[in-house]
Motif scaffolding. Structure first.
Motif, mmCIF file in Angstrom:
data_model
loop_
_atom_site.group_PDB
_atom_site.id
_atom_site.type_symbol
_atom_site.label_atom_id
_atom_site.label_comp_id
_atom_site.label_asym_id
_atom_site.label_seq_id
_atom_site.Cartn_x
_atom_site.Cartn_y
_atom_site.Cartn_z
ATOM 1 N N ARG A 258 0.842 -1.171 0.000
ATOM 2 C CA ARG A 258 0.000 0.000 0.000
ATOM 3 C C ARG A 258 0.889 1.235 0.000
ATOM 4 O O ARG A 258 2.062 1.164 0.357
ATOM 5 N N MET B 18 0.988 5.416 0.945
ATOM 6 C CA MET B 18 0.299 6.542 1.573
ATOM 7 C C MET B 18 0.010 7.618 0.538
ATOM 8 O O MET B 18 -0.959 8.345 0.626
ATOM 9 N N GLU C 170 -3.156 6.725 -1.141
ATOM 10 C CA GLU C 170 -4.311 6.950 -0.284
ATOM 11 C C GLU C 170 -4.601 8.441 -0.178
ATOM 12 O O GLU C 170 -5.753 8.866 -0.125
ATOM 13 N N LEU D 197 -11.899 8.339 -0.415
ATOM 14 C CA LEU D 197 -11.220 7.422 0.508
ATOM 15 C C LEU D 197 -12.205 6.781 1.482
ATOM 16 O O LEU D 197 -12.112 5.603 1.797
ATOM 17 N N TYR E 94 13.811 -1.640 -0.400
ATOM 18 C CA TYR E 94 13.123 -1.997 0.834
ATOM 19 C C TYR E 94 12.250 -3.231 0.594
ATOM 20 O O TYR E 94 12.261 -4.170 1.385
ATOM 21 N N GLN F 269 -4.752 2.931 6.908
ATOM 22 C CA GLN F 269 -3.735 3.499 7.741
ATOM 23 C C GLN F 269 -3.665 4.921 7.278
ATOM 24 O O GLN F 269 -3.766 5.183 6.105
ATOM 25 N N HIS F 270 -3.590 5.832 8.203
ATOM 26 C CA HIS F 270 -3.628 7.197 7.750
ATOM 27 C C HIS F 270 -2.364 7.923 7.982
ATOM 28 O O HIS F 270 -1.824 7.950 9.043
ATOM 29 N N PHE F 271 -1.891 8.497 6.930
ATOM 30 C CA PHE F 271 -0.569 9.063 7.028
ATOM 31 C C PHE F 271 -0.660 10.506 7.436
ATOM 32 O O PHE F 271 0.299 11.107 7.810
ATOM 33 N N LYS G 218 7.763 3.143 13.536
ATOM 34 C CA LYS G 218 7.411 1.732 13.596
ATOM 35 C C LYS G 218 5.912 1.552 13.370
ATOM 36 O O LYS G 218 5.480 0.667 12.641
ATOM 37 N N MET H 10 3.926 3.520 11.816
ATOM 38 C CA MET H 10 3.596 3.819 10.423
ATOM 39 C C MET H 10 3.892 2.612 9.547
ATOM 40 O O MET H 10 3.118 2.254 8.670
ATOM 41 N N GLN H 11 5.012 1.982 9.804
ATOM 42 C CA GLN H 11 5.388 0.821 9.005
ATOM 43 C C GLN H 11 4.433 -0.333 9.216
ATOM 44 O O GLN H 11 4.186 -1.117 8.319
ATOM 45 N N PHE I 106 -1.394 6.629 13.752
ATOM 46 C CA PHE I 106 -0.299 7.435 14.266
ATOM 47 C C PHE I 106 -0.664 8.898 14.119
ATOM 48 O O PHE I 106 -1.621 9.248 13.433
ATOM 49 N N VAL J 9 6.992 5.379 3.965
ATOM 50 C CA VAL J 9 6.954 6.176 5.192
ATOM 51 C C VAL J 9 7.733 7.475 5.012
ATOM 52 O O VAL J 9 7.302 8.540 5.460
#
Lengths: 665, 546
Positions: free
Chosen positions: A117, A119, A122, A131, A173, B176-178, B215, B217-218, B223, B249
């Motif tokens: 995924r 960010m 999103e 969203l 990564y 998941q919200h950044f 962490k 976030m990953q 967060f 991230v």
């Protein structure tokens, strides 16, 4: 379907099963009937993991291709988008969601990002205001896809571009994560070797991740003895050279994607009933899957193309003989046994017919003057002939407006073999290219420079000859039929990357310290502690297993070379190959090639060649002939094409072959 | 109302679900106070609750009734029936045929459709299910793919799942919200929030260290970045993120910094942070924020990158006049020396193409010139490479005085086209028009005594190739074949293009009687070539070497 994955030294089917389990779990999370909307690029990789039947078992009723506008009607509860994390795809999804008919019963939306995924994506969905419409946003970690019994690929197209042009390390990564997954399934790999900046990064990340999971050590006996991480930019020469193995040439000419190749259909029309063939002519390209599940293909894929003809004709004789057996079958038992073998024989027969057709298509190209001239220049560069001058062949190709990819590939090769081009030579090529192909290719050339494929000679010393001699990159007496060295895969040139792997196994990198220093990036060795009791006790004569990971792509010819090393009797090491993407030189230059009109410049090399053949092919060409020479007479005096009935050679009354076609076919 | 949630309220929850996001989006921009923020979060959570309800309950019952296939209503305008039935029978017939005729389809042989994709593979099914949209469920069942034959799982492998391997990193299957915020959405799959252990609430308010935040976030957990207020905190966070190497991230944190820091400060800090900087540049490229990128390059002193970046924009301009003006503005950018000349050429070229195009269009429509009538233009010359433009000029504007913009001579001079390129392009164009006289003139040079001689910067064998490709007559070809220096090459070409005269003369010059006799067999007996050979062979003056 997946049996061939388990045959190899390492059972890669375990990895496939793990991936399937994940997929099932996700599907069950979205209760009720579902429709999947596919990012087209994903159907290929997913096809390597699962069949439609698996999805169907989990209530997937419809599948669509992702495109803008309103989603097609489907009476399902859930709509699931399977997409790569790409911004442009997010816009399409948003479009789909917004145009959803609100009067209709509401359907639940989900997104599954493959392989991760993002960010950024999103955020884009949020900017579009959709969203909140998604019940589930999840990721499907598809880092390493088992391709074949000894081959894993991440199928990540942008990896080379990202690492070496954009300097974005996200794919590294993912690589590290993929390797962690692999270690969780196959045990900790005790030794890690590497060469190059990216290799160093990946190793660092792996060690760091391992520290973080220190508690959750898997108690599995290690399957791999060592891991070798290689940066693609340590060896840029290999992918620029034309691959000369059977599989490599198929890739060069037609391009292999996700294990499939698309071929011009005319050659294959013969396999339908002969009388009907002309009725409904296939217009779509024929798609074929290529992997070691096919016995014949496994046998010939890694051969030098010059050895393929002999192998095919040998196989044809064996199959003919097997079919002849029926005359000898006298008793009921014998006939029964013959009949029981029929399916296998028929499969072998159609496989032979297919590969004979493919080999013929490729032979048309390899015997052409253009191919020969191109190869001659490549080999001159690789042996260091006149790499410091403007090459007249390149000059001629530009004047004839040959595809730009071809030009860039040759110029890059000259640059790599000369440790950079002289200012005068560089300027000359640049001017000619820009004048002929358009000034906007300034940007293309700039990109090539950034990746190091094209550069200006900075030091006066060209160290390529030293590298070539020390690593024995050029072998004069390469034996293409019965190879005794990896150089057979490029008919003389031994891929640098594979030499590094070979030297590492024996006698070790210490012997080539000097050369390693000349190649870009650091080289290193790391050891990972194994939990007590998991140390492998090697039997006398037992081979080591090494995983070679190519960061930025690997060519089929390199894989062939590693398979050759695995099979060497006194080799002592067996190799499993992993890569970010299977590539060839056209692809490598192409991703960097800058073009505003997609389809104009992209895949020029592989697109233009088949077109030529398509026009040339005779649809009524029902008879295959093996490489021009018929072997019906011992002295090879018969020049007639060998008649094949359903792919089997038919001998005539006098022992010579019968062909209803004129001899000058 | 919020507590009861659920479908009983009589409005569709989905109508609402989009709204809070917009409201929320706004709140981000305004940097609302903590109290407001908590409030927004509360509303947000409640709305999520209702959605969760929806998940658990499924659709309202009546919806279920009307939408299920079982109760499909009959309509008269349903033309599909006939259509689908036909399809059905066709399929049945096909399947019988395959049973009777096709011996290849044994049970253990994978089924493959024509295009080679195994039946039942995903890409096959995408097409198949999409195309059967109009047909009913039963039809689809008939064609349904074969069940996967994969041998059942081995015991030792069945327990693995890629994600379960990393319990520490357990995926939450969630949103998941950044953004600098919120969202226990992560748990929305797992049932009402009320049941959650109290300890989890701590998550919102506790002060995470940068390490912990990264962490989380990953791991895809909720967060908040907002609490990193001071510059120092933000930079600590950034450094920690970079150490994790997770581009996803890193990008998220960079977006946060971009929003919350002035660009001067952000740029200044990025200069010393190479990896973060690369990711930032990549991010800006992806988002198409070229303006900011140009500024960044300027700050970094990477002026050439900046220049190229700006130059690249010309490709987005469709209108040729605007594109030309844009290129003109580019001229002042700090390109490298080589690039600067090329960009100047690019501008000059387009400027000229616009003039030529306008002029030729006019001429063409007025049909004043024969050449345009005889060979109508297929496309406009705008935005073509310079060599193509030269070809065009040699084709339509040959012989114009050097003063005119469209003349080959002027183009050659202005764009410093090499002799070779000029000759090849000119030759191609004139040969295409079959103006053999012009071709001849290209190679003819006069020396100071007034003698003419043919000269070429490229080998004559290549000239012959080009002429031959343009269907030049034998007389023309012959002239150039005879100019090939290498004798062997000359003979080969002459044989290929049947220039008997040259071959005969060459053998005569070589005094090779045998070859001449041999060649006599290849020409027709009553031709002039045959006679010539006979004469030569009978000539007693020649001293044959064999």
């Amino acid at each position: 379907m997946s049996a061939h994955l388990s045959y190899g030294r390492v059972n890669l089917n375990i990895l496939r099963e793990a991936a399937r389990k994940d997929l099932r779990e996700f599907l069950d999370k979205c209760a009720g009937s579902k429709a999947i909307v596919w990012d087209e690029h994903l159907t290929g990789p997913f096809g390597l993991i699962a069949q439609y039947s698996l999805l169907k078992e989990h209530e997937v009723e419809k599948m669509f291709t992702l495109k803008g506008g309103r989603l097609p009607p489907a009476d399902v509860k859930n709509i699931i988008f399977f997409v790569r994390p790409k911004l442009e795809l997010m816009d399409i999804i948003a479009d789909n969601v917004i145009s959803e008919d609100k009067m209709h019963s509401p359907r639940d939306f989900h997104i599954l990002f493959v392989p991760r995924r993002s960010m950024l994506c999103e955020q884009r969905l949020k900017e579009q205001g959709v969203l909140g419409s998604f019940i589930n946003i999840d990721e499907y970690i598809l880092d390493l896809i088992p391709y074949d019994g000894d081959l894993l690929s991440m199928e990540s197209e942008g990896a080379f571009r990202e690492c070496y042009l954009e300097n974005d390390q996200t794919s590294l990564y993912h690589t590290a994560k993929g390797l962690m997954t692999l270690q969780a399934l196959y045990g900790t790999i005790p030794q890690i070797f590497g060469k190059g900046e990216c290799a160093r990064h990946v190793a660092n990340m792996m060690l760091r991740m391992k520290r973080e999971f220190a508690g959750s050590q898997t108690q599995i006996l290690p399957v791999f003895d060592s891991l070798l991480l290689l940066d693609r930019n340590v060896d840029l020469l290999t992918p620029l050279a034309t691959q000369l193995t059977y599989e490599g040439l198929i890739d060069e000419v037609y391009g292999i994607t996700n294990g499939y190749v698309k071929l011009p259909p005319e050659k294959f029309a013969a396999q339908k009933k002969q009388g009907e063939a002309s009725k409904d002519l296939p217009t779509e390209p024929k798609k074929m899957q290529l992997n070691s599940a096919e016995e014949l293909y496994a046998e010939i894929r890694d051969k030098n193309f010059n050895g393929v003809g002999a192998a095919l004709s040998k196989k044809a004789k064996i199959i003919s003989a097997a079919f002849e057996e029926r005359h000898n079958a006298k008793t009921v038992g014998e006939i029964k046994q013959f009949v029981s073998q029929l399916p296998h024989m028929q499969a072998a027969r159609s496989s032979l017919a297919n590969h004979t057709s493919i080999a013929e298509l490729i032979k048309d190209i390899t015997t052409s003057e253009a191919f020969f001239d191109n190869l001659t220049v490549e080999q001159e560069f690789m042996t260091g002939v006149d790499t410091d001058k403007v090459n007249t062949y390149i000059e001629d190709c530009i004047a004839q407006k040959d595809p730009l990819i071809k030009i860039l590939r040759l110029v890059s090769m000259q640059s790599v073999c000369n440790n950079g081009l002289k200012q005068k030579v560089f300027d000359y090529y640049r001017k000619e290219i820009l004048q002929t192909y358009g000034y906007e290719h300034l940007l293309t050339l700039n990109n090539l420079e950034k990746t190091g494929l094209l550069k200006l000679q900075t030091s006066t010393r060209n160290n390529y000859p030293t590298i070539r001699k020390t690593l024995k990159l050029w072998m004069e007496d390469a034996n293409e039929q019965n190879p005794n060295d990896i150089s057979y895969v490029y008919s003389g040139y031994a891929p640098l990357s594979i030499r590094l792997a070979q030297v590492l196994a024996r006698p070790g990198w210490r012997s080539i310290e000097e050369v390693l220093k000349m190649l870009p990036g650091p080289h290193f060795e790391e050891r990972q502690q194994l939990p007590a009791g998991l140390h492998k006790k090697r039997q006398q004569g037992e081979n080591r297993t090494t995983l070679v990971f190519f960061l930025g792509g690997v060519t089929y010819a390199e894989i062939a070379a590693l398979r050759f090393l695995s099979q060497m009797e006194d080799g002592g090491t067996e190799y499993i190959v992993a890569t970010t993407k299977l590539i060839n030189g056209a692809g490598e230059a192409e991703i960097i090639l800058f073009s505003q009109q997609p389809g104009l410049e992209t895949r020029l090399l592989s697109a233009s060649v088949p077109m030529r053949i398509w026009n040339k092919l005779n649809i009524l060409h029902l008879y295959l002939y093996l490489f021009g020479t018929c072997e019906c007479r011992a002295d090879r005096s018969c020049r007639r094409p060998q008649a094949l009935r359903d792919g089997i050679p038919v001998p005539g009354p006098d022992g010579a072959c019968v062909s209803p076609l004129p001899p000058d076919l | 109302m919020f507590l009861s949630g659920g479908p009983r309220l009589g409005f569709k929850t989905s109508d609402f679900s989009r709204e809070p996001c917009r409201a929320y989006g706004k709140s981000q921009v305004n940097y609302i106070s903590h109290n407001q923020w908590v409030c927004v979060r509360f509303i947000q959570r409640q709305l999520l609750l209702t959605e969760r309800w929806k998940m658990i309950r499924g659709k309202p019952d009546d919806d279920e009734y009307w939408n299920s296939t079982k109760f499909k209503a009959f309509t008269f305008d349903d033309e599909d029936n006939e259509f689908t039935r036909l399809k059905e029978s066709k399929r049945a017939v096909n399947s019988i045929r395959s049973l009777v005729e096709d011996e290849d389809e044994e049970d253990d042989v994978e089924k493959v459709n024509w295009s080679g994709e195994p039946i039942g593979s995903i890409s096959w099914s995408v097409k198949e299910t999409a195309s059967s949209i109009r047909s009913t469920g039963e039809v689809r069942d008939q064609s349904s793919p074969k069940i996967d034959n994969t041998p059942s799982l081995r015991k030792n492998s069945s327990g693995y799942s890629l994600s379960s391997l990393f319990k520490g990193k357990a995926k939450t299957g969630s949103l998941q919200h950044f953004s600098e915020s919120f969202s226990e959405q992560s748990n929305r799959n797992y049932g009402p929030e009320l049941r959650k252990p109290k300890s989890e609430y701590k998550d919102y308010i506790s002060d995470w260290t940068p390490e912990e935040t990264v962490k989380r976030m990953q791991q895809g957990k909720a967060f908040s970045l907002e609490k990193f207020r001071s510059l120092q905190d933000k930079l600590l966070l950034l450094d920690e993120t970079v150490k994790a190497h997770d581009g996803n991230v890193i990008t998220a944190v960079l977006i946060f910094l971009k929003k919350s820091l002035s660009k001067e400060i952000l740029f200044r800090e990025l200069i010393t942070r190479e990896i973060a900087l690369r990711h930032f540049i990549h991010y800006l490229k992806e988002m198409g924020e070229n303006k900011l990128l140009v500024e960044l390059f300027k700050t970094l002193g990477r002026s050439e990158d900046m220049a190229l970046m700006q130059y690249k924009d010309h490709l987005n301009i469709k209108d040729e006049n605007r594109r030309r003006d844009f290129l003109k503005n580019c001229l002042s950018l700090p390109f490298s020396q080589e690039d600067a000349t090329h960009v100047l050429d690019h501008y000059t070229l387009l400027e000229r193409q616009i003039i030529i195009e306008a002029n030729d269009k006019h001429v063409e429509s007025g049909s004043q010139a024969d050449i345009f009538k005889k060979y109508p233009r297929k496309a406009s010359i705008l935005n073509m490479p310079i060599i193509t433009t030269l070809y065009y000029s040699c084709f339509y504007h040959y012989g114009e005085p050097e003063g005119t913009y469209s003349s080959p001579a002027n183009i050659r001079k202005t764009f410093r086209i090499s002799d070779k390129q000029f000759l090849l392009t000119c030759l191609g164009a004139r040969a295409k028009l079959k103006s053999w006289f012009d071709v001849d003139a290209l190679f003819t040079t006069k020396n100071w005594l007034g003698y003419t001689k043919k000269r070429s910067p490229i080998g004559f064998h290549r000239i012959v190739d080009i002429l031959q490709k343009n269907n030049a007559p034998v007389q023309v070809l012959q002239e150039y074949v005879s100019l090939v220096e290498d004798t062997e090459q000359k003979i080969n070409l002459a044989q290929k293009y049947k220039c008997h005269d040259i071959i005969i003369n060459t053998y005569r010059d070589l005094k090779d009687r045998q070859l001449l006799i041999e060649y006599r067999g290849k020409v027709e007996t009553d031709s002039s070539d045959y006679k010539k050979i006979q004469e030569l062979l009978g000539n007693s003056q020649i001293r044959w070497k064999n």
